[in-house]
Write an enzyme that holds these catalytic residues in place. Structure first.
Site, short mmCIF file in Angstrom:
data_model
loop_
_atom_site.label_atom_id
_atom_site.label_comp_id
_atom_site.label_asym_id
_atom_site.label_seq_id
_atom_site.Cartn_x
_atom_site.Cartn_y
_atom_site.Cartn_z
N THR A 172 1.34 -0.76 -0.40
CA THR A 172 -0.29 0.23 0.38
C THR A 172 0.45 0.93 0.28
O THR A 172 0.96 1.75 -0.94
CB THR A 172 -0.49 -0.26 1.67
OG1 THR A 172 -1.69 -1.04 1.55
CG2 THR A 172 -1.93 1.26 1.36
N THR A 173 1.81 1.20 0.91
CA THR A 173 2.21 2.61 0.58
C THR A 173 3.27 2.68 -0.16
O THR A 173 3.57 3.74 -0.77
CB THR A 173 3.81 2.23 2.19
OG1 THR A 173 3.15 2.41 3.68
CG2 THR A 173 4.59 3.47 2.53
N TYR A 206 -13.20 -4.39 -2.78
CA TYR A 206 -14.08 -4.04 -3.80
C TYR A 206 -15.82 -5.37 -4.23
O TYR A 206 -16.12 -4.70 -3.70
CB TYR A 206 -13.80 -2.93 -5.54
CG TYR A 206 -14.94 -2.70 -5.89
CD1 TYR A 206 -15.33 -1.49 -5.47
CD2 TYR A 206 -15.26 -3.31 -7.00
CE1 TYR A 206 -16.59 -1.19 -6.03
CE2 TYR A 206 -16.82 -2.79 -7.71
CZ TYR A 206 -16.83 -1.89 -7.49
OH TYR A 206 -17.95 -1.06 -7.85
N TYR A 216 -2.46 -9.96 4.32
CA TYR A 216 -2.73 -8.75 4.61
C TYR A 216 -4.34 -8.13 5.15
O TYR A 216 -5.14 -8.71 4.08
CB TYR A 216 -2.04 -7.83 3.78
CG TYR A 216 -2.11 -6.59 4.20
CD1 TYR A 216 -2.10 -6.27 5.29
CD2 TYR A 216 -1.77 -5.81 2.77
CE1 TYR A 216 -1.81 -4.88 5.56
CE2 TYR A 216 -1.74 -4.39 3.44
CZ TYR A 216 -1.89 -3.68 4.07
OH TYR A 216 -1.94 -2.17 4.34
N ARG A 237 -9.68 -0.56 4.04
CA ARG A 237 -9.32 -0.23 3.04
C ARG A 237 -10.06 -1.59 1.77
O ARG A 237 -10.33 -1.08 0.34
CB ARG A 237 -7.28 -0.91 1.97
CG ARG A 237 -6.66 0.98 3.24
CD ARG A 237 -5.61 0.53 2.27
NE ARG A 237 -4.36 1.27 3.13
CZ ARG A 237 -3.89 2.70 1.78
NH1 ARG A 237 -5.65 3.38 0.89
NH2 ARG A 237 -3.43 4.34 2.64
N LYS A 258 -0.66 -9.82 8.67
CA LYS A 258 -0.38 -8.35 8.99
C LYS A 258 -1.48 -7.70 8.81
O LYS A 258 -2.67 -7.78 8.42
CB LYS A 258 0.40 -7.71 7.74
CG LYS A 258 0.17 -6.23 7.90
CD LYS A 258 0.93 -5.64 6.45
CE LYS A 258 0.87 -4.22 7.21
NZ LYS A 258 1.27 -3.43 5.68
N ILE A 293 4.91 -4.42 10.52
CA ILE A 293 5.46 -3.72 9.10
C ILE A 293 4.76 -2.53 9.03
O ILE A 293 4.11 -2.22 8.80
CB ILE A 293 4.53 -5.34 7.97
CG1 ILE A 293 4.98 -6.34 8.02
CG2 ILE A 293 4.93 -4.51 6.70
CD1 ILE A 293 4.04 -7.80 7.38
#
Length: 297
Positions: free
Chosen positions: A46-47, A109, A135, A140, A164, A206
């Site tokens: 993501t980052t 989504y 994850y 999100r 995570k 993380i």
């Protein structure tokens, strides 16, 4: 065996002014992170703005990071997608590129059922031979991977070895750890929960904070692992204002601003992300200064 113990940096992707990837600056950041205690590199998460990368850029960035790291620490590649076939493709390519492990986010989504999540992760894991970190980040993706689902995947799929956890729900995380009894590694996905999650038996974090405080983020985990709860907690609390500032706007907007303040040339963000608001940027700068982080611009 754990992929890593300690603090992995969820690496940003530096950009040139034209929006292309700045691999030279990426190598500088990778080296600085490793030299200051970071225990693993997570690339194209993501980052790292992976959601705005083409498949070609995504794969090339993983390859570049593997080459830059030179086996000094593990490289964990983000390879998740809301399309199972795409996640399989990216996972296979990441393995070919030399990644030591994969970070696979729950499909976003689509909002799959728990049955769908199990089938998705099982299919992705079955396409590769390297370990996988699930994850879980409902904020999100719109979907929470339930503890029962994670525990079943860990039991049934050999290379699903960790999660995570960025749900923020410590009760849920404790329930998961009770269900798995140490058979699954748990990493904090939130920098403000490193101490409580490692206290429950987690293997580390993380981290976004690692960008601006790599040694201390590593030390929060290392001190807890060594039984120095007081020292670990003091460091955790010291960085709470910085952590809040790093998430005052959607990640990775603030951390890219922070890295530019530290003198790195990481550029801007790809749309639809935009530059950090001046008011929030000032708060971030002051929080870093107050924490003893050397801001140069």
């Amino acid at each position: 065996m754990s992929i890593f113990t300690g603090a992995a940096v969820a690496l940003i992707t530096p950009m040139h002014e034209d929006g292309s990837i700045n691999y030279e600056e990426m190598e500088r950041i990778v080296n600085d992170q490793i030299n200051h205690g970071t225990d693993a590199i997570v690339i194209c998460g993501t980052t790292g703005e992976a959601s705005t990368m083409t498949h070609e850029e995504h794969i090339e960035t993983i390859k570049a990071c593997v080459e830059m790291t030179k086996k000094r620490v593990p490289v964990i590649a983000g390879s998740g997608s809301n399309c199972t076939d795409t996640a399989i493709f990216l996972s296979r390519e990441a393995q070919k590129a030399g990644a030591d492990g994969l970070l696979v986010v729950s499909p976003y989504y689509n909002k799959a059922t728990q049955k769908g999540l199990k089938q998705h992760f099982t299919a992705v894991a079955g396409s590769v031979d390297i370990p996988i970190i699930l994850y879980n980040i409902q904020g999100r993706t719109g979907v929470n991977i339930q503890p029962k689902t994670i525990a079943e995947l860990a039991k049934e799929v050999d290379n699903i070895v960790a999660v995570k956890e960025a749900s923020g729900d410590l009760s849920q995380i404790a329930t998961l750890m009770a269900m798995t009894q140490g058979d699954l590694d748990v990493y904090s996905g939130n920098d403000d929960q490193i101490v409580p999650i490692t206290a429950l038996g987690g293997k580390g974090v993380i981290s976004v904070l690692s960008h601006v405080a790599p040694q201390d983020t590593h030390d929060i985990v290392a001190k807890m692992m060594a039984g120095d709860v007081k020292g670990s907690s003091e460091l955790q609390l010291k960085y709470i204002p910085v952590i809040h500032a790093l998430f005052s706007e959607v990640n990775p907007i603030p951390v890219k601003a922070a890295m530019n303040m530290l003198g790195y040339n990481v550029g801007s963000l790809r749309m639809p992300l935009t530059e950090m608001e001046d008011e929030n940027k000032a708060i971030l700068r002051q929080a870093m200064i107050d924490a003893g982080i050397k801001v140069v611009k």
